[in-house]
Motif scaffolding. Sequence first.
Motif, mmCIF file in Angstrom:
data_model
loop_
_atom_site.group_PDB
_atom_site.id
_atom_site.type_symbol
_atom_site.label_atom_id
_atom_site.label_comp_id
_atom_site.label_asym_id
_atom_site.label_seq_id
_atom_site.Cartn_x
_atom_site.Cartn_y
_atom_site.Cartn_z
ATOM 1 N N ARG A 5 0.733 16.452 30.838
ATOM 2 C CA ARG A 5 0.148 15.844 32.306
ATOM 3 C C ARG A 5 1.131 16.511 33.347
ATOM 4 O O ARG A 5 2.456 15.988 33.600
ATOM 5 C CB ARG A 5 -0.190 14.450 32.596
ATOM 6 N N SER A 6 0.988 16.959 33.806
ATOM 7 C CA SER A 6 2.152 17.512 34.899
ATOM 8 C C SER A 6 2.294 16.616 36.888
ATOM 9 O O SER A 6 0.713 16.888 37.152
ATOM 10 C CB SER A 6 2.583 19.009 34.708
ATOM 11 N N VAL A 7 2.903 16.413 37.353
ATOM 12 C CA VAL A 7 2.612 16.417 39.373
ATOM 13 C C VAL A 7 4.027 16.410 40.015
ATOM 14 O O VAL A 7 4.715 17.241 39.273
ATOM 15 C CB VAL A 7 2.504 14.700 38.382
ATOM 16 N N ASN A 8 3.455 16.458 40.914
ATOM 17 C CA ASN A 8 4.466 17.005 42.095
ATOM 18 C C ASN A 8 5.840 16.377 41.309
ATOM 19 O O ASN A 8 6.140 15.021 41.993
ATOM 20 C CB ASN A 8 4.596 16.041 43.681
ATOM 21 N N HIS A 9 7.409 17.136 41.362
ATOM 22 C CA HIS A 9 8.406 16.407 42.081
ATOM 23 C C HIS A 9 9.337 17.498 42.679
ATOM 24 O O HIS A 9 8.773 19.235 42.148
ATOM 25 C CB HIS A 9 8.813 16.360 40.056
ATOM 26 N N ARG A 10 10.519 17.060 43.410
ATOM 27 C CA ARG A 10 11.298 18.168 43.420
ATOM 28 C C ARG A 10 11.892 19.199 42.926
ATOM 29 O O ARG A 10 12.160 20.115 43.016
ATOM 30 C CB ARG A 10 12.200 17.344 44.817
ATOM 31 N N TYR A 11 12.393 18.917 42.110
ATOM 32 C CA TYR A 11 12.715 19.495 40.784
ATOM 33 C C TYR A 11 12.055 19.956 39.287
ATOM 34 O O TYR A 11 10.684 19.582 39.468
ATOM 35 C CB TYR A 11 14.039 19.148 40.284
ATOM 36 N N SER A 12 12.661 20.735 38.518
ATOM 37 C CA SER A 12 11.457 20.501 36.895
ATOM 38 C C SER A 12 12.104 19.451 36.435
ATOM 39 O O SER A 12 13.217 18.318 35.779
ATOM 40 C CB SER A 12 12.473 21.963 36.753
ATOM 41 N N GLU A 13 11.099 18.246 35.547
ATOM 42 C CA GLU A 13 11.575 17.725 34.682
ATOM 43 C C GLU A 13 10.886 17.804 33.797
ATOM 44 O O GLU A 13 9.473 17.416 33.642
ATOM 45 C CB GLU A 13 11.645 16.508 35.662
ATOM 46 N N VAL A 14 10.993 17.477 32.074
ATOM 47 C CA VAL A 14 10.410 17.073 31.386
ATOM 48 C C VAL A 14 10.381 15.758 30.083
ATOM 49 O O VAL A 14 11.584 15.980 30.026
ATOM 50 C CB VAL A 14 10.453 18.455 29.884
ATOM 51 N N ALA A 15 9.076 14.703 29.992
ATOM 52 C CA ALA A 15 9.783 14.144 29.151
ATOM 53 C C ALA A 15 8.981 13.376 28.286
ATOM 54 O O ALA A 15 8.230 14.052 28.540
ATOM 55 C CB ALA A 15 9.324 12.700 30.334
ATOM 56 N N CYS A 16 9.764 13.715 26.782
ATOM 57 C CA CYS A 16 8.733 14.264 26.005
ATOM 58 C C CYS A 16 8.504 12.112 25.047
ATOM 59 O O CYS A 16 10.042 11.847 24.927
ATOM 60 C CB CYS A 16 9.411 14.895 25.304
ATOM 61 N N ARG A 17 7.459 11.971 24.940
ATOM 62 C CA ARG A 17 7.525 11.298 23.678
ATOM 63 C C ARG A 17 6.191 11.128 22.504
ATOM 64 O O ARG A 17 5.501 11.652 22.541
ATOM 65 C CB ARG A 17 6.284 9.446 24.424
ATOM 66 N N LEU A 18 7.293 10.799 21.332
ATOM 67 C CA LEU A 18 7.219 11.116 20.317
ATOM 68 C C LEU A 18 7.638 10.396 19.281
ATOM 69 O O LEU A 18 8.451 9.567 19.300
ATOM 70 C CB LEU A 18 7.780 12.693 19.525
ATOM 71 N N PRO A 19 6.641 10.240 17.840
ATOM 72 C CA PRO A 19 7.734 9.204 16.683
ATOM 73 C C PRO A 19 9.121 9.222 16.623
ATOM 74 O O PRO A 19 9.467 10.580 17.058
ATOM 75 C CB PRO A 19 6.145 9.466 15.714
ATOM 76 N N ARG A 20 9.120 8.952 15.745
ATOM 77 C CA ARG A 20 11.247 8.629 15.664
ATOM 78 C C ARG A 20 11.058 9.775 14.896
ATOM 79 O O ARG A 20 12.186 10.152 15.028
ATOM 80 C CB ARG A 20 11.327 7.440 15.509
ATOM 81 N N GLU A 21 10.202 10.023 13.495
ATOM 82 C CA GLU A 21 10.929 10.790 12.709
ATOM 83 C C GLU A 21 10.235 11.932 12.732
ATOM 84 O O GLU A 21 10.973 12.894 12.771
ATOM 85 C CB GLU A 21 9.456 10.710 11.220
ATOM 86 N N TRP A 22 9.540 12.418 14.762
ATOM 87 C CA TRP A 22 9.705 14.406 15.062
ATOM 88 C C TRP A 22 10.734 14.196 16.455
ATOM 89 O O TRP A 22 10.220 15.319 16.668
ATOM 90 C CB TRP A 22 8.007 14.136 15.295
ATOM 91 N N SER A 23 11.521 13.218 16.433
ATOM 92 C CA SER A 23 12.043 12.994 17.790
ATOM 93 C C SER A 23 13.080 14.394 17.624
ATOM 94 O O SER A 23 13.953 14.698 18.426
ATOM 95 C CB SER A 23 12.802 11.940 17.563
ATOM 96 N N HIS A 24 13.892 14.833 16.680
ATOM 97 C CA HIS A 24 14.329 16.344 16.816
ATOM 98 C C HIS A 24 13.380 17.312 17.206
ATOM 99 O O HIS A 24 13.884 18.585 16.945
ATOM 100 C CB HIS A 24 14.497 16.569 15.141
ATOM 101 N N MET A 25 11.942 16.291 17.375
ATOM 102 C CA MET A 25 11.234 18.297 17.864
ATOM 103 C C MET A 25 11.872 18.130 18.965
ATOM 104 O O MET A 25 11.630 19.782 20.572
ATOM 105 C CB MET A 25 9.687 18.370 17.283
ATOM 106 N N GLU A 26 12.495 17.192 20.482
ATOM 107 C CA GLU A 26 12.149 17.246 21.532
ATOM 108 C C GLU A 26 12.824 18.409 22.314
ATOM 109 O O GLU A 26 12.077 18.738 23.504
ATOM 110 C CB GLU A 26 12.820 16.025 21.891
#
Length: 292
Positions: free
Chosen positions: A25-46
């Motif tokens: 999902r993307s919304v308005n923001h002044r700059y570029s920002e990416v927030a990722c939510r992954l299962p802990r065992e897959w955090s290396h893919m962030e």
Amino acid sequence: MLRSMTGYGHDSRSAGNLTFTVDMRSVNHRYSEVACRLPREWSHMEDRLRRLVLARVKRGRVDVSVTVERAADAPRQAAVDWALASAYVDAARQLAERFSLSDGRPSARELLAAPGVWRVAEDAPPDDAGDRLLECAESALAQLVAMREAEGRYLAEDAAGKLTAVGAAVERMRALAPAVADEYRERLRERIASALGAAPVDEQRLAAEIAYFAERSAIDEELTRLGSHAAQFAELLTSGEPVGRKLDFLLQEMNREANTIGSKANHAALSALAVDVKAELEKLREQSQNFE
């Protein structure tokens, strides 16, 4: 092609006994920002997911949510941590010896209830699981970008219509501007005639007063700059690059020129047109905040 900053994408892919689901999902923001939510065992893919998104999204906040589900019939087994279980048994025996307890041997049930003694062991994910997750994310990202482009086209069309209204008002002001000094001359003559009656009018002094008024109320430069900014705005609406910040800057400049025209005009029709222009610019300002 202009893009909006709002969009959504979703996809699911399987890899062995695993099913990956990615929502973006993307919304308005002044700059570029990416927030990722992954299962802990897959955090290396962030980091790889973040770089994937930033390669195609130049402005806006993107929330990436990844869920990983294992098939219900996937093989599982209980894995015992024998070293930890032995440590629990030894600790129980030492307690029994120190405090003269009757039985220092924990039961199997008690050992299984001890933290960390056992866990559910599952098959390791397939070697290509990470690539499948990225493929899933790429598909969701493509949908998100397509939605941003579709909304961007709509916003650009609507903005072009508002910009046309601004241009039409500028042309009407340009046509009215030369008449401002003439109307002021006639009003001034009428006031002088009313005050002096039949007395002669000092034409030289009258001409000087009219010239001073014409110079003070001249809006030619402001109209030229306003027209130039509007032309640049229209050109940016057809750009294939992110232009949101440029549009914001142009609108600030256009609004400044409209304010100056309104304060210098000294003419009811020109002032009304300046107000109309500012109203359209405010609508454009609200829209430009949605552009990437």
